[in-house]
Design a protein around this motif. Structure first.
Motif, short mmCIF file in Angstrom:
data_model
loop_
_atom_site.label_atom_id
_atom_site.label_comp_id
_atom_site.label_asym_id
_atom_site.label_seq_id
_atom_site.Cartn_x
_atom_site.Cartn_y
_atom_site.Cartn_z
N ASP A 16 -70.16 46.57 -8.65
CA ASP A 16 -69.93 47.90 -8.07
C ASP A 16 -71.22 48.73 -8.12
N ARG A 17 -71.94 48.66 -9.23
CA ARG A 17 -73.21 49.37 -9.36
C ARG A 17 -74.23 48.85 -8.34
N GLN A 18 -74.25 47.53 -8.15
CA GLN A 18 -75.19 46.95 -7.18
C GLN A 18 -74.84 47.41 -5.76
N LYS A 19 -73.55 47.45 -5.44
CA LYS A 19 -73.13 47.92 -4.11
C LYS A 19 -73.55 49.37 -3.88
N ASN A 20 -73.41 50.21 -4.90
CA ASN A 20 -73.82 51.61 -4.78
C ASN A 20 -75.32 51.73 -4.58
N LEU A 21 -76.09 50.95 -5.33
CA LEU A 21 -77.55 50.95 -5.14
C LEU A 21 -77.93 50.46 -3.75
N TYR A 22 -77.25 49.41 -3.29
CA TYR A 22 -77.47 48.88 -1.95
C TYR A 22 -77.24 49.97 -0.91
N GLU A 23 -76.12 50.66 -1.02
CA GLU A 23 -75.80 51.72 -0.05
C GLU A 23 -76.82 52.85 -0.09
N SER A 24 -77.38 53.13 -1.26
CA SER A 24 -78.33 54.23 -1.39
C SER A 24 -79.65 53.96 -0.66
N ILE A 25 -80.00 52.70 -0.45
CA ILE A 25 -81.23 52.39 0.28
C ILE A 25 -80.96 51.61 1.57
N LYS A 26 -79.73 51.64 2.02
CA LYS A 26 -79.35 50.87 3.20
C LYS A 26 -80.21 51.16 4.43
N PRO A 27 -80.58 52.42 4.72
CA PRO A 27 -81.43 52.64 5.90
C PRO A 27 -82.74 51.84 5.85
N GLU A 28 -83.34 51.76 4.70
CA GLU A 28 -84.57 50.95 4.54
C GLU A 28 -84.27 49.47 4.76
N LEU A 29 -83.14 49.02 4.23
CA LEU A 29 -82.76 47.61 4.39
C LEU A 29 -82.50 47.28 5.85
N VAL A 30 -81.85 48.19 6.56
CA VAL A 30 -81.59 47.98 7.98
C VAL A 30 -82.90 47.88 8.75
N ASP A 31 -83.86 48.72 8.43
CA ASP A 31 -85.16 48.68 9.11
C ASP A 31 -85.88 47.35 8.89
N ARG A 32 -85.75 46.80 7.70
CA ARG A 32 -86.52 45.60 7.36
C ARG A 32 -85.77 44.28 7.53
N TYR A 33 -84.45 44.29 7.33
CA TYR A 33 -83.71 43.02 7.22
C TYR A 33 -82.48 42.95 8.12
N LEU A 34 -82.39 43.75 9.15
CA LEU A 34 -81.20 43.78 10.00
C LEU A 34 -80.80 42.37 10.44
N GLY A 35 -79.54 42.02 10.18
CA GLY A 35 -78.99 40.73 10.56
C GLY A 35 -79.24 39.62 9.55
N GLU A 36 -80.13 39.84 8.60
CA GLU A 36 -80.43 38.83 7.59
C GLU A 36 -79.53 39.01 6.37
N PHE A 37 -79.46 37.97 5.58
CA PHE A 37 -78.78 38.02 4.30
C PHE A 37 -79.81 38.38 3.24
N VAL A 38 -79.41 39.25 2.32
CA VAL A 38 -80.30 39.64 1.23
C VAL A 38 -79.62 39.38 -0.10
N ALA A 39 -80.43 38.95 -1.07
CA ALA A 39 -79.99 38.89 -2.47
C ALA A 39 -80.55 40.15 -3.10
N PHE A 40 -79.67 41.00 -3.59
CA PHE A 40 -80.04 42.35 -4.00
C PHE A 40 -79.67 42.58 -5.45
N GLU A 41 -80.59 43.20 -6.18
CA GLU A 41 -80.31 43.52 -7.58
C GLU A 41 -81.15 44.71 -8.01
N ASP A 42 -80.49 45.68 -8.64
CA ASP A 42 -81.15 46.84 -9.25
C ASP A 42 -82.12 47.55 -8.30
#
Length: 86
Positions: A16-42
């Motif tokens: 749940d903490r990882q999902k919240n962190l993911y959502e907090s930087i999602k715009p950056e992730l969309v810019d860099r990794y749209l359509g890709e799978f990411v392994a995300f932590e902290d």
């Protein structure tokens, strides 16, 4: 089988903490990794790949088998529905 409820709760809290962190930087992730799978932590991407299986194999080999948030990056999360004939 592990029936330790504390362990299950801590794993859920971790994810749940990882999902919240993911959502907090999602715009950056969309810019860099749209359509890709990411392994995300902290708050950081450990690895990414357009192929989920390749990513999972590589991440578990490099980081060990453990809980990690692995998601496909979308601008908006897809909403799935099931239609049936009644």
């Amino acid at each position: 089988m592990n029936n330790n409820p504390h362990l299950a709760t801590s794993r859920l809290e971790y994810l749940d903490r990882q999902k919240n962190l993911y959502e907090s930087i999602k715009p950056e992730l969309v810019d860099r990794y749209l359509g890709e799978f990411v392994a995300f932590e902290d708050g950081r991407v450990l690895d990414h790949d357009p192929n989920e299986r390749n990513l999972i194999e590589r991440v578990y080999r490099d980081y060990g088998y453990r809980d990690l948030l692995i998601k496909q990056v979308w601008l908006e999360e897809p909403h799935l529905s099931v239609a049936g004939m009644f």
